[in-house]
Write an enzyme that holds these catalytic residues in place. Sequence first.
Site, PDB file in Angstrom:
ATOM      1  N   VAL A  75       0.922  -1.923  -0.091  1.00  0.00           N
ATOM      2  CA  VAL A  75       0.181  -0.210  -0.172  1.00  0.00           C
ATOM      3  C   VAL A  75       0.493   1.360   0.067  1.00  0.00           C
ATOM      4  O   VAL A  75       1.503   1.683   1.230  1.00  0.00           O
ATOM      5  CB  VAL A  75      -0.980  -0.004   1.055  1.00  0.00           C
ATOM      6  CG1 VAL A  75      -1.747   1.407   1.253  1.00  0.00           C
ATOM      7  CG2 VAL A  75      -1.646  -1.139   1.222  1.00  0.00           C
ATOM      8  N   HIS A 120       3.192   4.022   6.213  1.00  0.00           N
ATOM      9  CA  HIS A 120       2.224   3.202   7.449  1.00  0.00           C
ATOM     10  C   HIS A 120       2.690   2.453   8.007  1.00  0.00           C
ATOM     11  O   HIS A 120       4.731   1.872   8.184  1.00  0.00           O
ATOM     12  CB  HIS A 120       1.076   2.620   7.262  1.00  0.00           C
ATOM     13  CG  HIS A 120       1.729   1.270   6.105  1.00  0.00           C
ATOM     14  ND1 HIS A 120       1.448   1.440   4.895  1.00  0.00           N
ATOM     15  CD2 HIS A 120       1.549   0.177   6.360  1.00  0.00           C
ATOM     16  CE1 HIS A 120       2.270   0.097   3.907  1.00  0.00           C
ATOM     17  NE2 HIS A 120       2.166   0.085   4.551  1.00  0.00           N
TER      18      HIS A 120
HETATM   19  P1  AMP Z   1       2.705  -3.026   3.416  1.00  0.00           P
HETATM   20  O1  AMP Z   1       2.890  -4.684   3.039  1.00  0.00           O
HETATM   21  O2  AMP Z   1       3.929  -2.669   4.399  1.00  0.00           O
HETATM   22  O3  AMP Z   1       2.501  -2.398   2.131  1.00  0.00           O
HETATM   23  O4  AMP Z   1       1.188  -3.259   4.416  1.00  0.00           O
HETATM   24  C1  AMP Z   1      -0.118  -3.459   4.109  1.00  0.00           C
HETATM   25  C2  AMP Z   1      -0.676  -3.767   5.463  1.00  0.00           C
HETATM   26  O5  AMP Z   1      -2.542  -3.160   4.711  1.00  0.00           O
HETATM   27  C3  AMP Z   1      -1.015  -5.008   5.600  1.00  0.00           C
HETATM   28  O6  AMP Z   1      -0.444  -5.821   6.644  1.00  0.00           O
HETATM   29  C4  AMP Z   1      -2.596  -5.293   4.698  1.00  0.00           C
HETATM   30  O7  AMP Z   1      -2.409  -6.141   5.678  1.00  0.00           O
HETATM   31  C5  AMP Z   1      -3.104  -4.037   5.604  1.00  0.00           C
HETATM   32  N1  AMP Z   1      -3.864  -3.570   4.533  1.00  0.00           N
HETATM   33  C6  AMP Z   1      -4.728  -4.291   3.339  1.00  0.00           C
HETATM   34  N2  AMP Z   1      -5.629  -3.246   3.606  1.00  0.00           N
HETATM   35  C7  AMP Z   1      -6.383  -3.101   4.541  1.00  0.00           C
HETATM   36  C8  AMP Z   1      -7.367  -2.578   5.518  1.00  0.00           C
HETATM   37  N3  AMP Z   1      -8.452  -2.265   4.117  1.00  0.00           N
HETATM   38  N4  AMP Z   1      -7.846  -1.942   6.556  1.00  0.00           N
HETATM   39  C9  AMP Z   1      -6.537  -2.675   7.310  1.00  0.00           C
HETATM   40  N5  AMP Z   1      -5.290  -3.209   7.219  1.00  0.00           N
HETATM   41  C10 AMP Z   1      -5.621  -3.344   5.713  1.00  0.00           C
END
Ligand code: AMP
Length: 115
Positions: free
Chosen positions: A97, A101
Amino acid sequence: MTDDTIFDKIIRREIPSDILYEDDDVLAFSDVNPQAPVHFLVIPKQRIATLNDLQPEHAELVGKLVLTARQLAADKGLAEDGYRLVMNCNDHGGQTVFHIHLHVLGGRPMGWPPG
Ligand code: AMP
């Protein structure tokens, strides 16, 4: 909105999430696919795509992400046993994403080195 990610939709309450904390600058919510007994994310409301896009003027905001993570981790009783903060960047970092974060992971021992 162009370049929106799913996190912008969470900020705007267009999709549901388990929000743990919010103020003018940051939002914290549970990760939908938890990798530990406690796994939540702390994000800036301002969209910054990756760590590579951070600028000196973001220093206070990044500090606030870490301090928010620290406070929520303490509130969840993780402080003494410990926990892990992770921020993934781009492909090799495992970023999926593109809105920075901080992952906060706790409730079990974490392995090292990461896979
Ligand atoms: P990254 O791989 O570091 O970009 O982490 C993205 C994180 O966002 C992953 O751990 C996903 O599980 C989390 N994620 C994606 N969509 C959602 C959502 N709708 N609500 C909460 N977490 C999410």
